[in-house]
Design an enzyme around this catalytic site. Structure first.
Site, PDB file in Angstrom:
ATOM      1  N   CYS A 154       4.437  60.495 -15.895  1.00 30.05           N
ATOM      2  CA  CYS A 154       5.634  60.853 -15.972  1.00 30.05           C
ATOM      3  C   CYS A 154       5.715  62.193 -16.910  1.00 30.05           C
ATOM      4  CB  CYS A 154       6.340  59.760 -16.763  1.00 30.05           C
ATOM      5  SG  CYS A 154       7.978  60.290 -17.317  1.00 30.05           S
ATOM      6  N   CYS A 157       8.469  62.283 -19.544  1.00 31.98           N
ATOM      7  CA  CYS A 157       8.192  61.638 -20.857  1.00 31.98           C
ATOM      8  C   CYS A 157       7.099  62.133 -21.491  1.00 31.98           C
ATOM      9  CB  CYS A 157       7.597  60.001 -20.443  1.00 31.98           C
ATOM     10  SG  CYS A 157       8.297  59.208 -19.147  1.00 31.98           S
ATOM     11  N   ASP A 158       5.940  62.785 -21.121  1.00 26.90           N
ATOM     12  CA  ASP A 158       4.877  63.130 -21.858  1.00 26.90           C
ATOM     13  C   ASP A 158       4.445  64.584 -21.776  1.00 26.90           C
ATOM     14  OD1 ASP A 158       4.425  60.522 -22.301  1.00 26.90           O
ATOM     15  OD2 ASP A 158       3.279  60.037 -20.499  1.00 26.90           O
TER      16      ASP A 158
END
Ligand code: NAP
Length: 329
Positions: A154, A157-158
């Site tokens: 993701c 997200c990261d």
């Protein structure tokens, strides 16, 4: 009595709400239905491997920095433990088990734990499906070791953790290109590694990727291994045309080869999109069966975020509450 202790001839246990799944969607639905005095039962699944644990995809994440309310970030498993504690505090009964079968043909709905040829374990006036989705993985042993340690599924997200680094994205569809475009905002370089010589992604996404000076391509190539013991150091690659093997250094790897929603239990009963995700009606959490609601990634092939899953869990709880009220419960 817990279903494990129940005798084979035990009567099914009636419940007003059963929530299936324990990610942000299921646990938020539990918090809301518990606070509405519906005494929900949440069936959270049970661990069968490192990558299959109750709590959903955040259990496989390290630091979460985009969940509102945690200005310094929080570890994914800790966030899910907080969700769980909050759901339990208001009286949610949490069962660590897997649902083996459901029968949604009439109300009360039938739910089986374990032996699906016996009597159902539970009868439910309403069901909230929050079984989530899984990112497809390459099937390499190293993925178990390195997920959350330089390996991610993701970018939203990261991506932020990979500032000025050299990153690889595996895949050739819209997701891979979208992840690469997003990562190019932070990374020094982003290399898309694809097993064919052309992308599957839509033309407009392809054009954007080709025009982005930070994005490079390695064609006709598969990843044979992800290198590094405690964090990602590189990839072992094989060119499918020449069979040539090579090692390339990367400190981040994003696998973007698709997702699989966990909808097998509901196939033939609930309406699914062509890609297997549950269909919900309009902006509600209602499925095609009255009294069955869906929330989180199992019905969301677009946003796929913990906070959107939590929001849709709240919607499903309110929809279930109003439905039960209309039914006179
Ligand atoms: P996808 O379209 O199924 O693409 C998956 C990609 O991964 C393909 O290029 C495939 O290669 C590759 N792949 C699959 N298994 C692999 C393996 N084991 N090893 C190496 N490569 C592998 O999945 P997606 O990109 O997640 O997209 C899913 C759907 O959502 C699509 O309909 C897509 O258009 C849509 N979507 C749209 C947007 C957007 O419009 N902004 C963004 C994301 C997703 P092959 O090409 O060789 O099969």
């Amino acid at each position: 009595m817990s279903p494990e202790n129940a005798s084979p001839t035990a009567e099914p246990i009636p419940r007003k709400v059963i929530i299936i799944g324990s990610g942000p969607a299921g646990l938020t639905a539990a918090i809301y239905t518990a606070r509405a005095n519906l005494e929900p039962l949440l069936i959270e699944g049970e661990p069968s491997s490192n990558s299959d644990q109750p709590g959903g995809q955040l259990m496989l994440t390290t630091e979460v920095e985009n969940f509102p309310g945690f200005p310094s970030g929080i570890m994914g498993p800790e966030l899910m433990a907080n969700f769980r504690e909050q759901a339990a505090r208001f009286g949610t009964e949490i069962l660590t088990s897997k649902v083996s079968k459901v029968d949604l043909s009439q109300r009360p709905f039938k739910v089986w734990i374990g032996n699906s040829s016996a009597e159902p374990t539970y009868l439910a006036e309403s069901i909230i499906v929050s079984t989530g989705a899984q990112s497809l993985m390459l099937g390499l042993e190293a993925e178990k070791r390195l997920l959350g340690h330089g390996l991610s599924t993701c970018a939203t997200c990261d991506g932020f953790f990979f500032r000025d680094q050299d990153i690889a994205v595996v895949g050739g569809g819209d997701s891979a290109v979208e992840e690469a475009m997003f990562l190019s905002r932070f990374a020094a370089t982003v290399t898309i590694i694809h097993r064919r010589d052309e992308l599957r992604a839509s033309k407009i996404m392809q054009d954007r990727a080709h025009d982005n000076p930070k994005i490079k391509f390695i064609w006709n190539t598969v990843v044979e291994d992800i290198l590094g013991e405690s964090s990602v150091e590189g990839l072992a690659l094989r060119n499918l045309l020449t069979d040539e093997r090579s090692t390339v250094g990367f400190t981040g790897v994003f696998v973007a080869i698709g997702h699989r929603p966990s909808t097998d239990l509901f196939r033939g009963q609930l309406d699914l999109k062509e890609n297997g995700y549950l269909i919900t009606q309009g902006s509600s959490s209602k499925t095609n069966i009255e009294g069955v609601f869906a929330s989180g990634d199992v019905q969301d092939d677009y946003y796929r975020q913990a906070i959107t899953a939590a929001g849709s869990g709240c919607m499903a709880a309110i929809d279930a509450e109003r439905f039960l009220e209309d039914q006179g419960h």
